[in-house]
Design an enzyme around this catalytic site. Structure first.
Site, mmCIF file in Angstrom:
data_model
loop_
_atom_site.group_PDB
_atom_site.id
_atom_site.type_symbol
_atom_site.label_atom_id
_atom_site.label_comp_id
_atom_site.label_asym_id
_atom_site.label_seq_id
_atom_site.Cartn_x
_atom_site.Cartn_y
_atom_site.Cartn_z
ATOM 1 N N ASP A 160 1.616 -2.149 -11.305
ATOM 2 C CA ASP A 160 0.182 -1.988 -12.162
ATOM 3 C C ASP A 160 -0.255 -0.739 -12.721
ATOM 4 O OD1 ASP A 160 0.354 -4.427 -10.639
ATOM 5 O OD2 ASP A 160 -0.499 -3.970 -9.442
ATOM 6 N N TYR A 206 4.199 -5.955 3.677
ATOM 7 C CA TYR A 206 3.577 -6.958 2.930
ATOM 8 C C TYR A 206 4.387 -8.328 4.172
ATOM 9 C CZ TYR A 206 1.890 -5.193 -1.131
ATOM 10 O OH TYR A 206 0.972 -4.215 -1.721
ATOM 11 N N ASP A 257 5.267 9.538 -4.934
ATOM 12 C CA ASP A 257 4.054 10.290 -5.279
ATOM 13 C C ASP A 257 4.561 11.156 -6.552
ATOM 14 O OD1 ASP A 257 5.356 11.673 -4.072
ATOM 15 O OD2 ASP A 257 3.788 13.076 -2.692
ATOM 16 N N LYS A 296 9.879 7.280 -0.379
ATOM 17 C CA LYS A 296 8.953 8.313 0.814
ATOM 18 C C LYS A 296 10.234 9.395 1.561
ATOM 19 C CE LYS A 296 5.385 11.007 0.539
ATOM 20 N NZ LYS A 296 5.400 12.316 -0.642
ATOM 21 N N ASP A 340 4.390 -2.806 -5.383
ATOM 22 C CA ASP A 340 3.459 -3.292 -6.733
ATOM 23 C C ASP A 340 2.329 -2.256 -6.773
ATOM 24 O OD1 ASP A 340 0.835 -4.507 -6.665
ATOM 25 O OD2 ASP A 340 1.065 -5.396 -4.645
#
Length: 331
Positions: free
Chosen positions: A251, A141, A223, A191, A247
């Protein structure tokens, strides 16, 4: 206790919801004898319409002076045609950067009264209580370089995921400190089997964990974490992760339950634990009594009320909870 609070209602349901949060906070101030001063400003799409900027200078200046900022919601499809620097979300990213808000706390807990409204089975979500600690000022971001290039009629876009050791250290310490007040377990999500930034993340978090020998640390690939949040959310206590992963995962976890921002504001900004607990208890009492806003009503037969009516019910319940607390201490 004095609190100078900037309220940013924002877009969509933001004004409707923040009005009730302010209503509850005023009641808390009245009960406990605090002095809360509220100052409202525009941000996001409404600010673009009124002032031509998603984060006007007057809004930013007010936020920089304030003790805390209460934000509603930002964004609307009507602004999708704008370039990234001019969209409502750009104002939110700038505000985070200017305030230095590097750690985003996102608690997700399952209210027993709402367990049946989740798309997940009740036995899976009932009792789940997770605190996401999301790094907020790094990663894709904010990483540079970034942009869109065009060559011979073909476009390409690129973003940079970048993290320094110091950025990881400071947010990791927030997560471990939070876990010390909870169930003393941190799950770090990355990851590391693919990304060098995640390899550095895992190494750094593991080293910081040595400063907190009381905390149990485990690591999950993002994942796998996404799968476990849906299949076994009760296994988690504190989830620590970087900006993009945090993020998305927080959610995803919203299918479990919601967040009481006014209580968080009092707990984390002013360290008013009793007041924050009163709000949380009031919300639970109102839900247990069967009241629902339309977005959390499982059936038409539920006690569906408007946002304003729900705010009034929670406000009244806060007073009742506080009375019980004071009576208990008096005894």
């Amino acid at each position: 206790m004095q609190l100078n609070l900037v309220v940013l209602p924002g877009d969509g349901v933001g004004p409707e919801v923040t009005a009730q949060a302010v209503r509850v906070l005023r009641e808390v101030a009245n009960i406990y004898g605090h002095s809360f001063h509220f100052e409202e400003h525009a941000i996001g799409g409404v600010a673009i319409k009124e002032m031509g900027s998603p984060l006007p200078a007057v809004t930013l200046e007010a936020c920089m002076r304030a003790d805390a900022v209460l934000l509603g919601a930002i964004g609307s499809p009507e602004f999708d045609h704008l370039s990234s620097p001019h969209k409502p979300e750009a104002g939110l990213l700038q505000l985070r950067r200017e305030l230095g808000g590097f750690a985003n706390l996102r608690p997700v807990s399952s209210y027993s009264a709402l367990a049946g409204t989740s798309p997940l089975r009740t036995e899976i979500v009932d009792g789940a209580n997770i605190l996401f600690v999301r790094e907020l000022l790094g990663g894709l971001y904010f990483g540079e370089p970034r942009g869109i290039t065009s060559n011979n009629g073909t476009s390409a876009a690129f973003n940079t995921m970048r993290y320094s050791v110091s950025e990881i250290e400071r947010v990791a310490r927030v997560a471990f400190a939070a876990a010390m007040k909870r169930r003393r377990r941190v799950t770090s999500v990355d990851k590391a089997n693919v990304l060098e930034t995640s390899q550095l993340w895992r190494q750094t978090v593991s080293r910081i964990a040595l400063e907190y020998p009381q905390i149990e640390l485990d690591h999950l690939y993002v994942d796998a974490a996404a799968m476990h949040i849906i299949t076994n959310p009760k296994r988690f206590d504190v989830i620590l992760t970087e900006n993009l992963f945090g993020d998305i995962l927080s959610d995803e976890a919203a299918v479990i339950a919601g967040i009481a921002s006014a209580a968080m504001l009092l707990r984390h900004t002013m360290h008013l634990e009793n007041e924050a607990s009163d709000i949380e208890a009031a919300i639970e009492n109102v839900l247990d009594a069967g009241y629902r806003t339309r977005d959390i009503a499982a059936r038409a037969t539920d006690g569906v009320v408007s946002t304003s009516e729900m705010g009034q019910l929670v406000t009244e319940a806060v007073a009742e909870v506080a009375d019980c607390r004071h009576a208990y201490h008096a005894v």
